[in-house]
Design a protein around this motif. Sequence first.
Motif, mmCIF file in Angstrom:
data_model
loop_
_atom_site.group_PDB
_atom_site.id
_atom_site.type_symbol
_atom_site.label_atom_id
_atom_site.label_comp_id
_atom_site.label_asym_id
_atom_site.label_seq_id
_atom_site.Cartn_x
_atom_site.Cartn_y
_atom_site.Cartn_z
ATOM 1 N N ALA A 1 27.626 16.487 24.111
ATOM 2 C CA ALA A 1 26.953 15.424 23.359
ATOM 3 C C ALA A 1 26.977 14.110 24.142
ATOM 4 O O ALA A 1 27.238 13.044 23.590
ATOM 5 C CB ALA A 1 27.577 15.248 21.975
ATOM 6 N N SER A 2 26.714 14.213 25.445
ATOM 7 C CA SER A 2 26.611 13.068 26.363
ATOM 8 C C SER A 2 27.920 12.318 26.559
ATOM 9 O O SER A 2 27.921 11.181 27.029
ATOM 10 C CB SER A 2 25.514 12.088 25.883
ATOM 11 N N THR A 3 29.039 12.930 26.217
ATOM 12 C CA THR A 3 30.351 12.302 26.401
ATOM 13 C C THR A 3 31.157 13.140 27.379
ATOM 14 O O THR A 3 31.806 14.129 27.004
ATOM 15 C CB THR A 3 31.094 12.176 25.063
ATOM 16 N N LEU A 4 31.111 12.760 28.653
ATOM 17 C CA LEU A 4 31.704 13.564 29.715
ATOM 18 C C LEU A 4 33.198 13.795 29.499
ATOM 19 O O LEU A 4 33.736 14.839 29.874
ATOM 20 C CB LEU A 4 31.457 12.896 31.067
ATOM 21 N N ALA A 5 33.867 12.824 28.880
ATOM 22 C CA ALA A 5 35.312 12.959 28.676
ATOM 23 C C ALA A 5 35.663 14.094 27.722
ATOM 24 O O ALA A 5 36.828 14.477 27.619
ATOM 25 C CB ALA A 5 35.881 11.648 28.151
ATOM 26 N N SER B 1 42.715 19.902 31.743
ATOM 27 C CA SER B 1 41.910 19.570 32.911
ATOM 28 C C SER B 1 41.358 18.168 32.766
ATOM 29 O O SER B 1 41.351 17.590 31.677
ATOM 30 C CB SER B 1 40.766 20.582 33.078
ATOM 31 N N ALA B 2 40.898 17.622 33.878
ATOM 32 C CA ALA B 2 40.353 16.269 33.883
ATOM 33 C C ALA B 2 39.158 16.214 34.826
ATOM 34 O O ALA B 2 39.177 16.813 35.914
ATOM 35 C CB ALA B 2 41.414 15.260 34.313
ATOM 36 N N VAL B 3 38.150 15.488 34.414
ATOM 37 C CA VAL B 3 36.967 15.304 35.252
ATOM 38 C C VAL B 3 37.368 14.525 36.499
ATOM 39 O O VAL B 3 38.082 13.522 36.417
ATOM 40 C CB VAL B 3 35.867 14.550 34.477
ATOM 41 N N ASP B 4 36.951 15.006 37.666
ATOM 42 C CA ASP B 4 37.270 14.334 38.918
ATOM 43 C C ASP B 4 36.430 13.063 39.046
ATOM 44 O O ASP B 4 35.204 13.112 38.899
ATOM 45 C CB ASP B 4 36.978 15.249 40.107
ATOM 46 N N VAL B 5 37.083 11.946 39.316
ATOM 47 C CA VAL B 5 36.339 10.698 39.505
ATOM 48 C C VAL B 5 35.322 10.878 40.620
ATOM 49 O O VAL B 5 34.151 10.514 40.497
ATOM 50 C CB VAL B 5 37.308 9.537 39.818
ATOM 51 N N THR B 6 35.778 11.446 41.729
ATOM 52 C CA THR B 6 34.881 11.811 42.824
ATOM 53 C C THR B 6 34.801 13.326 42.885
ATOM 54 O O THR B 6 35.819 14.009 43.024
ATOM 55 C CB THR B 6 35.384 11.267 44.174
ATOM 56 N N SER B 7 33.617 13.852 42.769
ATOM 57 C CA SER B 7 33.432 15.297 42.761
ATOM 58 C C SER B 7 33.889 15.910 44.075
ATOM 59 O O SER B 7 33.774 15.293 45.141
ATOM 60 C CB SER B 7 31.952 15.631 42.537
ATOM 61 N N SER C 1 31.493 11.929 39.709
ATOM 62 C CA SER C 1 31.167 12.892 38.660
ATOM 63 C C SER C 1 30.416 12.190 37.536
ATOM 64 O O SER C 1 30.800 11.106 37.099
ATOM 65 C CB SER C 1 32.438 13.546 38.115
ATOM 66 N N ALA C 2 29.339 12.806 37.103
ATOM 67 C CA ALA C 2 28.520 12.269 36.018
ATOM 68 C C ALA C 2 27.959 13.447 35.235
ATOM 69 O O ALA C 2 28.197 14.609 35.579
ATOM 70 C CB ALA C 2 27.397 11.403 36.588
ATOM 71 N N LEU C 3 27.211 13.166 34.180
ATOM 72 C CA LEU C 3 26.691 14.244 33.355
ATOM 73 C C LEU C 3 25.798 15.189 34.143
ATOM 74 O O LEU C 3 25.765 16.393 33.890
ATOM 75 C CB LEU C 3 25.927 13.669 32.163
ATOM 76 N N ALA C 4 25.073 14.672 35.128
ATOM 77 C CA ALA C 4 24.126 15.496 35.875
ATOM 78 C C ALA C 4 24.781 16.363 36.932
ATOM 79 O O ALA C 4 24.259 17.429 37.285
ATOM 80 C CB ALA C 4 23.059 14.609 36.520
ATOM 81 N N GLU C 5 25.924 15.934 37.473
ATOM 82 C CA GLU C 5 26.621 16.718 38.486
ATOM 83 C C GLU C 5 28.031 16.188 38.652
ATOM 84 O O GLU C 5 28.294 15.010 38.416
ATOM 85 C CB GLU C 5 25.886 16.670 39.825
#
Length: 417
Positions: free
Chosen positions: A207-211, A230-236, A242-246
Amino acid sequence: MKKTYINPTFFKGWKNAAAMLALFATASVGSAQAQEGSQGNTTIFGSAQMTFFGNHNLLTPAGGTQPGVILTERGTATISYLNYSGNNLTASGVTDASYVDGYVRKYGTGQFIFPVGDNGFAGQFAASADGTSGAYFHADATTAVTTNLFTGTNYPALPSGGPFPTTSVAAGVGTVSKVEYWDIDGATATPITLTWDAGSDITTLTASTLAKLTIVGWNPGTSKWEAIASAVDVTSVLGGPSALAEGSITSTASVVPNTYTAYTFASVGTIDLTPQLIRPIGTSFTVGQTSEGVLRLTNLKPNPSTGVVSVFLELGDGFELTVDPAATTSASIAVTNSQWTITDFGGGSFQFESKPGTIVAASGQVNLGYKIKATGAVTATGIITATIINQTGGAVPVTGDDNDNNNVAVKILSITL
């Protein structure tokens, strides 16, 4: 640039095996400087393997029967592998047209980004442990069926143990991706990283909330998708933010890959905490009267809290508020004050913050104890307020209590003769 091309017929018979050993020995010479390349059109037939001993570049396809693609057998009984042997190796040039369609295995130390894909889609993952292997499936795990390029038909559900219904989830898991999944294998614990692109549709999933994104694994013991911290990598790991698109997401602790049969993305399950001031029952006090109180936090959702829960308790003029961090009962009700960090801000204001490992269970509740004393003059009134901090209780702050309309409880107290 050194290029290595492997003829598929090498993999038939013992003479071909000897030829492969000779090739491997040649490729390993000066491997620190070697850069291997491929343009696809390579097939590793059932139960065979091929090994690169240096960094590898999947070059731009230039025609052929399977341009850009190195194909391995996915079938459980005849699985084949492309191996990468060496420390801190890289496989570059991966696109939706250049990848390994099937299983890749790493030997050596250091994080390795596996150049895997399926049916015209790259789906890379990363791991560090020696002996880790895996493949990408661009398919809904509920059916777990992908194309068999060897036969032109479909494989049965893969890997063994599939399919993996995306509606079968453990507590704490919201929606599971229907776009893709990975089979990641290995007996040694390792951080696991999954990557996504626009086709993964993380926007809809979260729902557009990457976190709210998490890695989930299919537990064969429970037949459920379970959340993996797990945690979203600041830098992929593939470069860029890292963003919603990639982007990419990594487990916060090492995981033994064999623990789970399959891995994919999911959104965390939402929670809805609401406070109640269930004690004291009465609201009228005489001067000097002391009473024990209970603040109850109820989770209205069938998902447990996964992060820090924070709640403030405040009492207005005319009354004194105290909290015993060691209290186990209050007003004859069991309380769990010791599981919370309690901070006195003075002026009748306290904060309760859950300690690591403390959760509010799915559809459950916890009780916190306090005391109030009437210290003002007759006819004085005071307001006791319990406020759950917005978005509290999730894996990260914005994945917690999404319903901010029921986060406050108020009780008005008075002092009489």
